[in-house]
Write a protein that holds these residues in place. Structure first.
Motif, PDB file in Angstrom:
ATOM      1  N   LYS A 250      33.553  41.709  40.114  1.00 13.36           N
ATOM      2  CA  LYS A 250      32.438  42.255  39.708  1.00 13.36           C
ATOM      3  C   LYS A 250      31.707  41.223  38.865  1.00 13.36           C
ATOM      4  CE  LYS A 250      33.867  47.203  39.116  1.00 13.36           C
ATOM      5  NZ  LYS A 250      34.123  48.039  38.107  1.00 13.36           N
ATOM      6  N   ARG A 251      30.354  41.140  38.811  1.00 13.07           N
ATOM      7  CA  ARG A 251      29.667  40.341  37.896  1.00 13.07           C
ATOM      8  C   ARG A 251      28.562  41.019  37.074  1.00 13.07           C
ATOM      9  NH1 ARG A 251      28.365  34.698  38.123  1.00 13.07           N
ATOM     10  NH2 ARG A 251      26.320  34.199  37.675  1.00 13.07           N
ATOM     11  N   ASN A 252      28.738  40.869  35.944  1.00  9.30           N
ATOM     12  CA  ASN A 252      27.823  41.667  34.788  1.00  9.30           C
ATOM     13  C   ASN A 252      27.957  43.093  35.083  1.00  9.30           C
ATOM     14  OD1 ASN A 252      26.679  39.245  34.015  1.00  9.30           O
ATOM     15  ND2 ASN A 252      25.091  39.130  35.397  1.00  9.30           N
ATOM     16  N   GLY A 253      29.389  43.609  35.115  1.00  5.96           N
ATOM     17  CA  GLY A 253      29.711  44.954  35.570  1.00  5.96           C
ATOM     18  C   GLY A 253      29.302  45.497  36.938  1.00  5.96           C
TER      19      GLY A 253
ATOM     20  N   LEU B  66      39.706  47.988  50.718  1.00  8.64           N
ATOM     21  CA  LEU B  66      38.818  46.769  50.229  1.00  8.64           C
ATOM     22  C   LEU B  66      37.880  47.346  49.284  1.00  8.64           C
ATOM     23  CD1 LEU B  66      38.338  45.145  53.720  1.00  8.64           C
ATOM     24  CD2 LEU B  66      39.530  44.454  51.465  1.00  8.64           C
ATOM     25  N   GLN B  67      37.267  48.735  49.574  1.00  6.36           N
ATOM     26  CA  GLN B  67      36.386  49.421  48.724  1.00  6.36           C
ATOM     27  C   GLN B  67      37.020  49.498  47.217  1.00  6.36           C
ATOM     28  OE1 GLN B  67      32.960  49.340  50.673  1.00  6.36           O
ATOM     29  NE2 GLN B  67      33.097  50.357  48.880  1.00  6.36           N
ATOM     30  N   TYR B  68      38.340  49.799  47.353  1.00  2.00           N
ATOM     31  CA  TYR B  68      39.062  50.168  45.987  1.00  2.00           C
ATOM     32  C   TYR B  68      39.331  48.922  45.294  1.00  2.00           C
ATOM     33  CZ  TYR B  68      42.836  52.068  43.055  1.00  2.00           C
ATOM     34  OH  TYR B  68      43.381  52.373  41.815  1.00  2.00           O
ATOM     35  N   ALA B  69      39.499  47.974  46.077  1.00  2.00           N
ATOM     36  CA  ALA B  69      39.789  46.550  45.428  1.00  2.00           C
ATOM     37  C   ALA B  69      38.441  45.917  44.871  1.00  2.00           C
ATOM     38  CB  ALA B  69      40.208  45.555  46.549  1.00  2.00           C
ATOM     39  N   MET B  70      37.355  46.330  45.299  1.00  5.03           N
ATOM     40  CA  MET B  70      36.120  46.031  44.586  1.00  5.03           C
ATOM     41  C   MET B  70      35.682  46.743  43.532  1.00  5.03           C
ATOM     42  SD  MET B  70      33.483  44.996  47.599  1.00  5.03           S
ATOM     43  CE  MET B  70      33.481  46.592  48.751  1.00  5.03           C
ATOM     44  N   GLU B  71      35.884  48.089  43.568  1.00 10.35           N
ATOM     45  CA  GLU B  71      35.867  48.922  42.407  1.00 10.35           C
ATOM     46  C   GLU B  71      37.020  48.500  41.158  1.00 10.35           C
ATOM     47  OE1 GLU B  71      33.685  51.237  42.396  1.00 10.35           O
ATOM     48  OE2 GLU B  71      34.271  51.764  40.118  1.00 10.35           O
ATOM     49  N   LYS B  72      38.024  48.195  41.343  1.00  6.49           N
ATOM     50  CA  LYS B  72      38.994  48.123  40.391  1.00  6.49           C
ATOM     51  C   LYS B  72      39.182  46.615  40.143  1.00  6.49           C
ATOM     52  CE  LYS B  72      39.530  52.280  39.908  1.00  6.49           C
ATOM     53  NZ  LYS B  72      39.072  53.228  38.331  1.00  6.49           N
ATOM     54  N   GLU B  73      38.762  45.692  40.792  1.00  9.79           N
ATOM     55  CA  GLU B  73      38.904  44.293  40.562  1.00  9.79           C
ATOM     56  C   GLU B  73      40.283  44.039  40.650  1.00  9.79           C
ATOM     57  OE1 GLU B  73      36.404  43.656  37.003  1.00  9.79           O
ATOM     58  OE2 GLU B  73      35.786  41.917  38.251  1.00  9.79           O
ATOM     59  N   ILE B  74      41.198  44.341  41.562  1.00  8.97           N
ATOM     60  CA  ILE B  74      42.377  44.051  42.081  1.00  8.97           C
ATOM     61  C   ILE B  74      42.713  43.408  43.353  1.00  8.97           C
ATOM     62  CG2 ILE B  74      43.070  46.291  40.697  1.00  8.97           C
ATOM     63  CD1 ILE B  74      43.780  47.478  43.404  1.00  8.97           C
ATOM     64  N   MET B  75      43.824  43.003  43.346  1.00 10.03           N
ATOM     65  CA  MET B  75      44.214  42.318  44.820  1.00 10.03           C
ATOM     66  C   MET B  75      44.715  43.267  45.724  1.00 10.03           C
ATOM     67  SD  MET B  75      44.766  38.951  45.844  1.00 10.03           S
ATOM     68  CE  MET B  75      45.072  37.923  44.429  1.00 10.03           C
TER      69      MET B  75
ATOM     70  N   GLY C 132      41.651  32.701  40.494  1.00  8.71           N
ATOM     71  CA  GLY C 132      40.700  31.968  39.975  1.00  8.71           C
ATOM     72  C   GLY C 132      39.457  31.578  40.536  1.00  8.71           C
ATOM     73  N   ILE C 133      39.366  31.853  41.987  1.00  9.64           N
ATOM     74  CA  ILE C 133      38.141  31.849  42.734  1.00  9.64           C
ATOM     75  C   ILE C 133      37.214  32.866  42.217  1.00  9.64           C
ATOM     76  CG2 ILE C 133      36.995  31.626  44.890  1.00  9.64           C
ATOM     77  CD1 ILE C 133      39.560  30.278  45.989  1.00  9.64           C
ATOM     78  N   GLY C 134      37.697  34.076  41.974  1.00 11.62           N
ATOM     79  CA  GLY C 134      37.089  35.231  41.793  1.00 11.62           C
ATOM     80  C   GLY C 134      36.517  35.126  40.178  1.00 11.62           C
ATOM     81  N   SER C 135      37.253  34.738  39.317  1.00 13.75           N
ATOM     82  CA  SER C 135      37.098  34.364  38.019  1.00 13.75           C
ATOM     83  C   SER C 135      35.802  33.358  37.834  1.00 13.75           C
ATOM     84  CB  SER C 135      38.151  34.145  37.305  1.00 13.75           C
ATOM     85  OG  SER C 135      39.074  34.876  36.965  1.00 13.75           O
ATOM     86  N   PHE C 136      35.716  32.345  38.876  1.00 18.16           N
ATOM     87  CA  PHE C 136      34.902  31.324  38.762  1.00 18.16           C
ATOM     88  C   PHE C 136      33.319  31.937  39.339  1.00 18.16           C
ATOM     89  CE2 PHE C 136      33.023  27.050  38.803  1.00 18.16           C
ATOM     90  CZ  PHE C 136      32.185  27.157  40.073  1.00 18.16           C
TER      91      PHE C 136
ATOM     92  N   LEU D  18      40.237  42.936  28.925  1.00 22.65           N
ATOM     93  CA  LEU D  18      39.510  42.690  27.501  1.00 22.65           C
ATOM     94  C   LEU D  18      38.113  42.177  27.734  1.00 22.65           C
ATOM     95  CD1 LEU D  18      42.370  41.364  25.459  1.00 22.65           C
ATOM     96  CD2 LEU D  18      41.248  43.670  25.068  1.00 22.65           C
ATOM     97  N   ASN D  19      37.642  41.176  28.508  1.00 26.06           N
ATOM     98  CA  ASN D  19      36.479  40.607  28.947  1.00 26.06           C
ATOM     99  C   ASN D  19      35.425  41.857  29.262  1.00 26.06           C
ATOM    100  OD1 ASN D  19      37.348  38.209  28.075  1.00 26.06           O
ATOM    101  ND2 ASN D  19      37.696  37.599  30.361  1.00 26.06           N
ATOM    102  N   GLU D  20      35.939  42.697  30.279  1.00 29.00           N
ATOM    103  CA  GLU D  20      35.333  43.782  30.742  1.00 29.00           C
ATOM    104  C   GLU D  20      34.898  44.771  29.886  1.00 29.00           C
ATOM    105  OE1 GLU D  20      35.688  47.411  34.175  1.00 29.00           O
ATOM    106  OE2 GLU D  20      37.026  45.564  34.130  1.00 29.00           O
TER     107      GLU D  20
END
Length: 572
Positions: free
Chosen positions: A175-178, A144-153, A68-72, A401-403
């Motif tokens: 990610k923000r604006n891709g 951690l690099q992979y988590a940023m790339e894929k937006e996963i936990m 939820g924090i990430g989505s915010f 879907l948003n992405e």
């Protein structure tokens, strides 16, 4: 001889009576001991299951919090400050237990702390400006690099926050604006969670073991031996301080976001058969009073057992309420991911949405977006499972879907499903190995070009129904899910439809048709559903929703709802 028997017949009768009484009392005592052992087993099982629930519920809640924090951060109009993030986080955790056991940090793509805060303090550990590389090796940094790339936990093994305070770090890529901006690191202080398991007298009667897949024990019961709760070096001698055979532990293995934890529970003091009790059964005076004593004891035991059962039932009700409250809080988070009624009214105009989760949270979800080019995209999605697992899948699907559509601007129906399948397979690490979970989604997705009243449709197992006149035309979905299905992943099919004024479009999950009920307890099925839609085609869309809902409730009767239900109806 006969005279002797006649003379001592009363004494012989008493001797016989005492012998019979001794035998009877022996079996009564054996039965009593078995009952006590059975009660001990039930209590141990209950305490063990309570420990599992507390660990899983707490970690799942904090995982949803990190998401939820990430989505915010991702979708907020302006990039939030550390103070704004602290306020938002406090709003999310206001109803959670262990709210003081959380440290949240925002770390950039170079692994440098940008923000760090607890419930009441900003940067209490003075981490801002320091690098994660001081604490993590190259393998962890690559994860951690992979988590940023894929937006996963990504979850790491427990580590010491301070002496005796173990923590688990949850890292959620953003990610923000891709573009990658870093990740949210939420560190759960396990001290309060672990200590809570010993509440209510558990510390006196039970010992627990919590071991990760790498063999790390993060519970050493510091309250008894003064040692740290968590230590990488196992201390098997510790349990011998209570004369516990390690083979007496009951264990369960749980997996939370790929972190495997083995949870064990055991009585500190083993049960011992009271042999002296059996020997006393052969004493004359003990046997004389045995019947009355046992009767009184049984009455007392029954009363005490009933009292304990009432207390146990009350505790179970309280625990169930705690779990239900946690799931209801998760429902609020899931609702935040769904499209609002106001947005649906703007994008789809004359429509209805029937959304009936089977449980508090749903594995079905709906999604809608109106592009600046005048295209309206909507879908009804059925994720694998329902309840909390299905809800996690629904939030993953919403994010992707948003992405794909909003951020990347893809509006072709079949391409959207192909891209979504790729991301789901990658996010879940699906390889097609034998025995691997086949998690995924079934969905029907529509792209309506309002300028020419043209519709594109693509479906994964779920079809589109078009009601024109008195006939329903079914546009078949591809018989494959959004997820790993076979070695050959076939592209999804795009259907192009020229719409006419008054056409009715229906997309839905399978929960409505699969509901059991009626006089014979059978499924509702597609045929009856189609007949119902044709019979109400001329009614306003909101009235259609009411009739459809009433029909399935009447059909279900006293039976339970078998699956989540999601139906979207649109009139052109």
């Amino acid at each position: 001889m006969l005279n002797l028997i006649s003379k001592f017949k009363i004494q012989l009768f008493l001797i016989a009576l005492l012998l019979v009484g001794a035998v009877v009392m022996y079996f009564v005592a054996s039965s009593f001991q078995k009952q006590e052992e059975e009660k001990r087993k039930l209590r141990l099982q209950a305490v063990h299951e309570d420990a599992i629930l507390k660990i899983k519920s707490s970690v799942n809640n904090f995982a949803m919090l990190a998401s939820g924090i990430g989505s915010f951060i991702k979708y907020n109009e302006k990039f939030p400050t550390d103070g704004e993030l602290q306020v938002y986080t406090n709003h999310l955790i206001k109803d959670l237990q262990y709210k003081d056991s959380l440290v949240v940090s925002l770390i950039d793509t170079n692994h440098v702390f940008q923000y760090s805060f607890t419930k009441n303090l900003i940067d209490p550990q003075k981490l801002v400006g320091t690098s994660v590389r001081q604490f993590r090796d190259k393998v962890d940094i690559s994860l951690l690099q992979y988590a940023m790339e894929k937006e996963i936990m990504v979850l790491f093994e427990p580590f010491n926050l301070v002496e005796g305070w173990p923590g688990i770090a949850m890292n959620f890529g953003i990610k923000r604006n891709g573009e990658k901006i870093g990740y949210v690191a939420s560190i759960i202080n396990l001290k309060h969670i672990v200590n809570s398991i010993y509440n209510g007298g558990n510390s006196k009667d039970f010992a627990f073991r919590f071991t990760t897949s790498k063999g790390f024990d993060f519970d050493r019961e510091a309250v008894y031996d003064g040692k740290p709760i968590y230590n990488k070096n196992r201390d098997l001698q510790f349990y011998k301080n209570f004369d516990i055979d390690t083979n007496l532990f009951i264990y369960s293995n749980i997996s939370v976001f790929d972190l495997n934890i083995r949870i064990g529970a055991v009585y500190k003091n083993a049960s011992r058969a009271d042999n002296y009790f059996v020997l006393f059964l052969y004493s004359w005076y003990f046997i004389l009073f045995a019947f009355s004593t046992i009767t009184v004891r049984q009455i007392y035991t029954a009363q005490r057992l009933n009292f304990k059962l009432r207390i146990a039932n009350q505790q179970i009700e309280e625990k169930n309420k705690e779990i239900t409250d946690s799931i209801e809080y998760a429902q609020n988070i899931q609702k935040a991911f769904l499209v609002s009624d106001e947005y649906l009214n703007t994008a789809l105009a004359e429509h209805f949405l029937l959304f009936k989760p089977r449980d508090i949270v749903s594995g079905d979800f709906y999604w809608c977006y109106q592009s600046t080019e005048g295209k309206v995209i909507w879908t009804a999605v059925d994720c694998t499972g329902h309840g909390v697992p299905g809800a996690f899948m629904s939030m993953i699907g919403t994010g992707f879907l948003n992405e794909i559509i909003i951020e990347n601007g893809i509006t072709r129906a079949d391409v959207i499903l192909n891209k979504l399948r790729e991301k789901i397979i990658t996010a879940l690490g699906q390889t097609g190995k034998l025995g691997e979970q086949k998690d995924g989604m079934d969905m029907a997705l529509c792209v309506w070009d309002r300028q020419g009243d043209k519709l594109e449709f693509a479906g994964a197992n779920n079809s589109l129904w078009l009601l024109r006149g008195n006939e329903i035309q079914e546009f078949k979905a591809d018989r494959q899910p959004i997820g790993y299905f076979s070695d050959e992943l076939k592209p999804f099919t795009k259907h192009e439809i020229q719409l006419q004024k008054g056409d009715l479009l229906y997309t839905f999950s399978d929960g409505y048709q699969d509901q059991f009920g009626g006089p014979k307890g059978k499924k509702f099925k597609a045929k009856m559903f189609k007949e119902l839609l044709v019979s109400i085609k001329d009614k306003p869309m909101e009235k259609q929703k009411t009739i459809i809902d009433q029909k399935i409730e009447e059909w279900k009767g006293d039976l339970e709802q078998v699956d989540d239900i999601c139906i979207i109806g649109v009139r052109i």
